[in-house]
Design a protein around this motif. Structure first.
Motif, PDB file in Angstrom:
ATOM      1  N   VAL A 266       7.499  -7.988 -12.375  1.00 38.39           N
ATOM      2  CA  VAL A 266       8.396  -8.823 -11.573  1.00 38.39           C
ATOM      3  C   VAL A 266       8.432 -10.222 -12.185  1.00 38.39           C
ATOM      4  O   VAL A 266       7.384 -10.848 -12.390  1.00 38.39           O
ATOM      5  N   LEU A 267       9.635 -10.721 -12.470  1.00 35.72           N
ATOM      6  CA  LEU A 267       9.794 -12.001 -13.163  1.00 35.72           C
ATOM      7  C   LEU A 267      10.390 -13.063 -12.250  1.00 35.72           C
ATOM      8  O   LEU A 267      11.253 -12.772 -11.419  1.00 35.72           O
ATOM      9  N   HIS A 268       9.905 -14.289 -12.420  1.00 34.80           N
ATOM     10  CA  HIS A 268      10.502 -15.488 -11.796  1.00 34.80           C
ATOM     11  C   HIS A 268      10.565 -15.398 -10.271  1.00 34.80           C
ATOM     12  O   HIS A 268      11.424 -16.039  -9.658  1.00 34.80           O
ATOM     13  N   LYS A 269       9.671 -14.654  -9.678  1.00 35.46           N
ATOM     14  CA  LYS A 269       9.679 -14.519  -8.220  1.00 35.46           C
ATOM     15  C   LYS A 269       8.324 -14.915  -7.671  1.00 35.46           C
ATOM     16  O   LYS A 269       7.315 -14.288  -7.999  1.00 35.46           O
ATOM     17  N   GLU A 270       8.304 -15.940  -6.840  1.00 40.19           N
ATOM     18  CA  GLU A 270       7.039 -16.399  -6.263  1.00 40.19           C
ATOM     19  C   GLU A 270       6.808 -15.740  -4.913  1.00 40.19           C
ATOM     20  O   GLU A 270       7.721 -15.606  -4.098  1.00 40.19           O
ATOM     21  N   GLY A 271       5.559 -15.315  -4.705  1.00 44.55           N
ATOM     22  CA  GLY A 271       5.197 -14.732  -3.419  1.00 44.55           C
ATOM     23  C   GLY A 271       4.312 -13.519  -3.571  1.00 44.55           C
ATOM     24  O   GLY A 271       3.773 -13.244  -4.649  1.00 44.55           O
ATOM     25  N   LEU A 272       4.157 -12.784  -2.482  1.00 40.44           N
ATOM     26  CA  LEU A 272       3.316 -11.593  -2.450  1.00 40.44           C
ATOM     27  C   LEU A 272       4.131 -10.354  -2.796  1.00 40.44           C
ATOM     28  O   LEU A 272       5.223 -10.143  -2.260  1.00 40.44           O
ATOM     29  N   LEU A 273       3.588  -9.546  -3.685  1.00 37.36           N
ATOM     30  CA  LEU A 273       4.164  -8.250  -4.029  1.00 37.36           C
ATOM     31  C   LEU A 273       3.212  -7.207  -3.450  1.00 37.36           C
ATOM     32  O   LEU A 273       2.035  -7.160  -3.822  1.00 37.36           O
ATOM     33  N   ILE A 274       3.698  -6.370  -2.550  1.00 37.36           N
ATOM     34  CA  ILE A 274       2.818  -5.499  -1.774  1.00 37.36           C
ATOM     35  C   ILE A 274       3.132  -4.032  -2.047  1.00 37.36           C
ATOM     36  O   ILE A 274       4.297  -3.620  -2.042  1.00 37.36           O
ATOM     37  N   GLU A 275       2.069  -3.256  -2.299  1.00 34.72           N
ATOM     38  CA  GLU A 275       2.212  -1.819  -2.538  1.00 34.72           C
ATOM     39  C   GLU A 275       1.032  -1.086  -1.898  1.00 34.72           C
ATOM     40  O   GLU A 275      -0.003  -1.696  -1.596  1.00 34.72           O
ATOM     41  N   THR A 276       1.188   0.216  -1.745  1.00 32.40           N
ATOM     42  CA  THR A 276       0.139   1.061  -1.187  1.00 32.40           C
ATOM     43  C   THR A 276      -0.305   2.079  -2.240  1.00 32.40           C
ATOM     44  O   THR A 276       0.533   2.718  -2.888  1.00 32.40           O
ATOM     45  N   LEU A 277      -1.614   2.210  -2.421  1.00 35.20           N
ATOM     46  CA  LEU A 277      -2.197   3.095  -3.429  1.00 35.20           C
ATOM     47  C   LEU A 277      -2.873   4.279  -2.744  1.00 35.20           C
ATOM     48  O   LEU A 277      -3.521   4.128  -1.705  1.00 35.20           O
ATOM     49  N   ASP A 278      -2.746   5.454  -3.359  1.00 35.30           N
ATOM     50  CA  ASP A 278      -3.347   6.678  -2.830  1.00 35.30           C
ATOM     51  C   ASP A 278      -4.418   7.148  -3.808  1.00 35.30           C
ATOM     52  O   ASP A 278      -4.124   7.538  -4.939  1.00 35.30           O
ATOM     53  N   PHE A 279      -5.673   7.138  -3.365  1.00 32.49           N
ATOM     54  CA  PHE A 279      -6.799   7.497  -4.226  1.00 32.49           C
ATOM     55  C   PHE A 279      -6.678   8.914  -4.785  1.00 32.49           C
ATOM     56  O   PHE A 279      -7.168   9.208  -5.891  1.00 32.49           O
ATOM     57  N   ASN A 280      -6.037   9.809  -4.063  1.00 28.86           N
ATOM     58  CA  ASN A 280      -5.910  11.183  -4.548  1.00 28.86           C
ATOM     59  C   ASN A 280      -5.200  11.264  -5.891  1.00 28.86           C
ATOM     60  O   ASN A 280      -5.425  12.202  -6.661  1.00 28.86           O
ATOM     61  N   ARG A 281      -4.346  10.260  -6.188  1.00 32.73           N
ATOM     62  CA  ARG A 281      -3.664  10.249  -7.483  1.00 32.73           C
ATOM     63  C   ARG A 281      -4.665  10.103  -8.628  1.00 32.73           C
ATOM     64  O   ARG A 281      -4.446  10.650  -9.715  1.00 32.73           O
ATOM     65  N   VAL A 282      -5.760   9.397  -8.399  1.00 31.18           N
ATOM     66  CA  VAL A 282      -6.807   9.282  -9.417  1.00 31.18           C
ATOM     67  C   VAL A 282      -7.415  10.654  -9.690  1.00 31.18           C
ATOM     68  O   VAL A 282      -7.555  11.079 -10.842  1.00 31.18           O
ATOM     69  N   LEU A 283      -7.774  11.370  -8.623  1.00 30.36           N
ATOM     70  CA  LEU A 283      -8.404  12.679  -8.788  1.00 30.36           C
ATOM     71  C   LEU A 283      -7.469  13.661  -9.480  1.00 30.36           C
ATOM     72  O   LEU A 283      -7.903  14.479 -10.300  1.00 30.36           O
ATOM     73  N   GLU A 284      -6.180  13.570  -9.164  1.00 29.54           N
ATOM     74  CA  GLU A 284      -5.221  14.460  -9.812  1.00 29.54           C
ATOM     75  C   GLU A 284      -5.189  14.244 -11.317  1.00 29.54           C
ATOM     76  O   GLU A 284      -5.208  15.202 -12.101  1.00 29.54           O
ATOM     77  N   GLU A 285      -5.144  12.975 -11.750  1.00 26.87           N
ATOM     78  CA  GLU A 285      -5.017  12.686 -13.180  1.00 26.87           C
ATOM     79  C   GLU A 285      -6.327  12.872 -13.931  1.00 26.87           C
ATOM     80  O   GLU A 285      -6.315  13.105 -15.150  1.00 26.87           O
ATOM     81  N   ARG A 286      -7.459  12.785 -13.248  1.00 31.40           N
ATOM     82  CA  ARG A 286      -8.743  13.024 -13.919  1.00 31.40           C
ATOM     83  C   ARG A 286      -8.967  14.514 -14.189  1.00 31.40           C
ATOM     84  O   ARG A 286      -9.904  14.876 -14.912  1.00 31.40           O
ATOM     85  N   GLN A 287      -8.124  15.361 -13.624  1.00 33.97           N
ATOM     86  CA  GLN A 287      -8.288  16.797 -13.826  1.00 33.97           C
ATOM     87  C   GLN A 287      -8.287  17.176 -15.308  1.00 33.97           C
ATOM     88  O   GLN A 287      -9.106  17.960 -15.767  1.00 33.97           O
ATOM     89  N   ASN A 288      -7.363  16.564 -16.080  1.00 31.67           N
ATOM     90  CA  ASN A 288      -7.287  16.961 -17.484  1.00 31.67           C
ATOM     91  C   ASN A 288      -7.863  15.932 -18.456  1.00 31.67           C
ATOM     92  O   ASN A 288      -8.018  16.217 -19.631  1.00 31.67           O
TER      93      ASN A 288
END
Length: 317
Positions: A266-288
């Protein structure tokens, strides 16, 4: 409470440059705003408190023994943070009151190294308001070496945050394979990379680290424009004479454990950028692929980490 889900805020803001008190106020305001939006972690950019040493490349920072460089360095030191003196206590209190964890980039005037040299440090404060690690940048980059001292391995640590294990590095430290590997080996699966600003730093390595580690990677940058320099800055005319209109354009972003964008820079924008993370995505990608687990060979290659806090004296009474 779903322990697999973590709501995060990236605070892409400019400092009140080299004014620690006003920058602390701005940081506090953003922490409160993140907490009001139910965020559980908020991250600020490298050296945000009280600001990145932009003058070095604008005023002949390598010139020896000049009044300009000495006075600017003294101004920087006077506005740096001494943690032992309680200068982050108000931030810790906010973390506790709002049950929010914080990664904050500061310029530290380290008491255990005499209290005069400056370190680019990344501080982690947990949701109880406790400082859990102070990572002093291992290797200042290029002209940064003119004002920042090299740090040590004491802050190479990771921390539990719900199901995640978080760790962080400053700016070009993120290009250093061995410190990255040290954090991976400690179980890191949410990597925090802090930057002074600009997408030329974040646009490639954020996805690279995510794909290498199969972790979420949050890159947080600051903003800085020519108009952001306070009028009381020493030698301001000399700084502004050579300064571009934009010194740091942001570029904060998040990559998922597959190396793909969750939030593009994100460029030239001041403020909070908010997202939600799902830990299960880590376990999925660690499979291989898991660089320190099933896809490693510690019998062939192994890393040694020295976490001793370096200091010049050892006093025995």
């Amino acid at each position: 409470m779903n322990s697999h889900i973590l709501k995060v805020a990236l605070a892409q803001i400019s400092p009140v440059w080299l004014d620690k008190d006003k920058t602390l106020e701005k940081i506090a305001s953003n922490i409160k705003s993140a907490a009001n939006q139910n965020c559980e972690l908020v991250v600020f950019g490298e050296a945000l408190l009280p600001g990145y040493p932009f003058w070095l490349s604008l005023t002949g920072g390598a010139e020896w023994n000049t009044k300009t460089n000495k006075e600017l360095h003294a101004h920087y030191a006077n506005n740096s943070i001494q943690i032992e003196a309680g200068e982050l206590d108000s931030i810790c209190k906010l973390a506790q009151e709002n049950t929010i964890a914080i990664y904050l980039g500061i310029i530290e005037r380290a008491k255990n190294r005499g209290g005069h040299s400056l370190y680019c440090s990344l501080v982690y404060i947990n949701q109880k308001g406790e400082i859990q690690s102070i990572h002093r940048k291992l290797q200042p980059t290029y002209d940064e070496r003119l004002t920042w001292a090299p740090g040590d391995g004491n802050g190479l640590r990771v921390h539990p945050l719900k199901n995640f294990t978080v760790g962080g590095l400053n700016c070009w430290e993120n290009w250093m394979p061995l410190p990255r590997t040290a954090l991976y080996g400690m179980g890191e699966d949410l990597h925090i990379a802090v930057w002074p600003g600009s997408d030329h730093n974040t646009k490639d390595i954020t996805r690279f680290i995510a794909r290498e580690s199969r972790s979420f990677v949050i890159s947080v940058s600051s903003l800085m424009a020519k108009s952001d320099f306070p009028k009381n800055t020493p030698h301001l005319e000399k700084i502004l004479k050579n300064a571009p209109e934009v010194l740091a354009n942001g570029g904060s972003c998040i990559a998922g454990p597959d190396g793909e964008w969750l939030l593009e820079p994100v460029l030239h924008k001041e403020g909070l950028l908010i997202e939600t993370l799902d830990f299960n995505r880590v376990l999925e990608e660690r499979q291989n692929f898991d660089p320190v687990g099933h896809y490693s060979r510690p019998d062939v290659t192994k890393l040694m980490v020295n976490r001793e806090r370096q200091q010049i004296i050892e006093i025995k009474e």
